[in-house]
Design a protein around this motif. Sequence first.
Motif, mmCIF file in Angstrom:
data_model
loop_
_atom_site.group_PDB
_atom_site.id
_atom_site.type_symbol
_atom_site.label_atom_id
_atom_site.label_comp_id
_atom_site.label_asym_id
_atom_site.label_seq_id
_atom_site.Cartn_x
_atom_site.Cartn_y
_atom_site.Cartn_z
ATOM 1 N N ARG A 10 19.281 -6.791 75.159
ATOM 2 C CA ARG A 10 18.321 -7.412 74.236
ATOM 3 C C ARG A 10 16.957 -6.726 74.234
ATOM 4 O O ARG A 10 16.010 -7.247 73.646
ATOM 5 C CB ARG A 10 18.169 -8.894 74.573
ATOM 6 C CG ARG A 10 19.429 -9.706 74.288
ATOM 7 C CD ARG A 10 19.182 -11.189 74.434
ATOM 8 N NE ARG A 10 18.911 -11.552 75.817
ATOM 9 C CZ ARG A 10 18.512 -12.758 76.203
ATOM 10 N NH1 ARG A 10 18.292 -13.707 75.300
ATOM 11 N NH2 ARG A 10 18.317 -13.023 77.478
ATOM 12 N N LEU A 11 16.846 -5.580 74.886
ATOM 13 C CA LEU A 11 15.605 -4.827 74.782
ATOM 14 C C LEU A 11 15.558 -4.173 73.406
ATOM 15 O O LEU A 11 16.485 -3.452 73.007
ATOM 16 C CB LEU A 11 15.528 -3.764 75.881
ATOM 17 C CG LEU A 11 15.222 -4.285 77.292
ATOM 18 C CD1 LEU A 11 15.324 -3.169 78.316
ATOM 19 C CD2 LEU A 11 13.842 -4.934 77.345
ATOM 20 N N ALA A 12 14.491 -4.428 72.657
ATOM 21 C CA ALA A 12 14.393 -3.955 71.271
ATOM 22 C C ALA A 12 13.013 -3.383 71.020
ATOM 23 O O ALA A 12 12.008 -4.109 71.071
ATOM 24 C CB ALA A 12 14.683 -5.107 70.302
ATOM 25 N N PHE A 13 12.942 -2.069 70.759
ATOM 26 C CA PHE A 13 11.665 -1.429 70.438
ATOM 27 C C PHE A 13 11.952 -0.144 69.665
ATOM 28 O O PHE A 13 13.058 0.406 69.708
ATOM 29 C CB PHE A 13 10.846 -1.139 71.709
ATOM 30 C CG PHE A 13 11.580 -0.369 72.777
ATOM 31 C CD1 PHE A 13 11.456 1.006 72.870
ATOM 32 C CD2 PHE A 13 12.404 -1.026 73.681
ATOM 33 C CE1 PHE A 13 12.125 1.716 73.849
ATOM 34 C CE2 PHE A 13 13.080 -0.334 74.671
ATOM 35 C CZ PHE A 13 12.944 1.045 74.751
ATOM 36 N N ASN A 14 10.940 0.313 68.947
ATOM 37 C CA ASN A 14 11.073 1.484 68.076
ATOM 38 C C ASN A 14 10.866 2.755 68.889
ATOM 39 O O ASN A 14 9.789 2.967 69.447
ATOM 40 C CB ASN A 14 10.051 1.403 66.946
ATOM 41 C CG ASN A 14 10.300 2.451 65.881
ATOM 42 O OD1 ASN A 14 10.946 3.452 66.108
ATOM 43 N ND2 ASN A 14 9.747 2.207 64.693
ATOM 44 N N LEU A 15 11.891 3.597 68.921
ATOM 45 C CA LEU A 15 11.809 4.822 69.708
ATOM 46 C C LEU A 15 11.135 5.958 68.944
ATOM 47 O O LEU A 15 10.702 6.948 69.543
ATOM 48 C CB LEU A 15 13.227 5.249 70.117
ATOM 49 C CG LEU A 15 13.381 6.125 71.361
ATOM 50 C CD1 LEU A 15 12.896 5.396 72.602
ATOM 51 C CD2 LEU A 15 14.841 6.549 71.538
#
Length: 332
Positions: free
Chosen positions: A252-257
């Motif tokens: 559930r880790l969600a971030f823009n790479l």
Amino acid sequence: MSTMFRMCLLLIFISPALAVLCNPADKKALLQLKQDLNNPYLLASWDPPDSDCCYWDTVTCDRKTHRIISLTISDNVVPLSNFSAQIPPSIANLPYLQSLEFHKLPNLTGPLQPAIARLTQLTFLRISWTNISGPVPSFLAHLKNLTYLDLSFNNLSGTIPSFLSQMPYLGTLHLDRNHLTGSIPESFGYFKGSSPGFYLSHNNLSGHIPKSLNNLNLTFIDLSRNNLEGDASMLFGSNKTVLTVDLSRNHRLAFNLSNMVFPSSLTSLDLNHNKVYGGLPQELTELNLEYLNVSYNSLCGEIPVGGKLQSFDIYSYLHNKCLCGSPLPPCA
């Protein structure tokens, strides 16, 4: 030169070698500890008659004071089939210990022994691969000189205590492979005197990674196989010197790479099985990566050409939303 004179000279030279260096109180403490641990075979050399405990196996004495400063009880060499005990209170009778290790002892049970708090000279404490249980105890806060704390591969439960951040010299923290729950304390972003390596993997930690971790310049970060969610960008940045980051299998880790700025020191990055989105930034080609895994995420776009990105196999990139380019099939 007379025979008697030669004999006297010989005794002068050899007498230091025959002197017993071990402190009697330390020897008594070791023998009590051996008894309390049910006389395991590993400690067979701890034999009282006229023997110097500074030469017993698993023990190290200070060269000047001859007090015992290190004790390691481990089954790395000899299987301890008859070893079944708890850490006894008698461990506190070795007050000059700087290093204490109980390792790979599956029949070592019970909670951590509170008497350990009296060993205030400890700089290294490892109790790992055992069956100790209960919470991470608050008495560890008394061990102000610790630089290395390893409580991995046990059955510890409860939450991670925030007081660990108040330990001024702590350089490495292993709490991985336990049953810890709750969130990573916000206080972990404010370690007093150091920025330690964090190993918190294989627990049941949840919630967001504290934004305060942006304050630290960690070298090793392993938060894998938990239930963490949200942003992890605070772990990266051009001003960091991190070598290894493993955030895999949190799901559930969600971030823009896409716009992430990675430190030039980074050699290993594992983000697999999360919800990371965006694309792989061109900057990754400039890193001396030895390991990369971004599979099972929501990444899109072409894998940048250059650096080491094409040296990793397809399994490092599989199961993304629309990632393409070598080593994956070409972009349409």
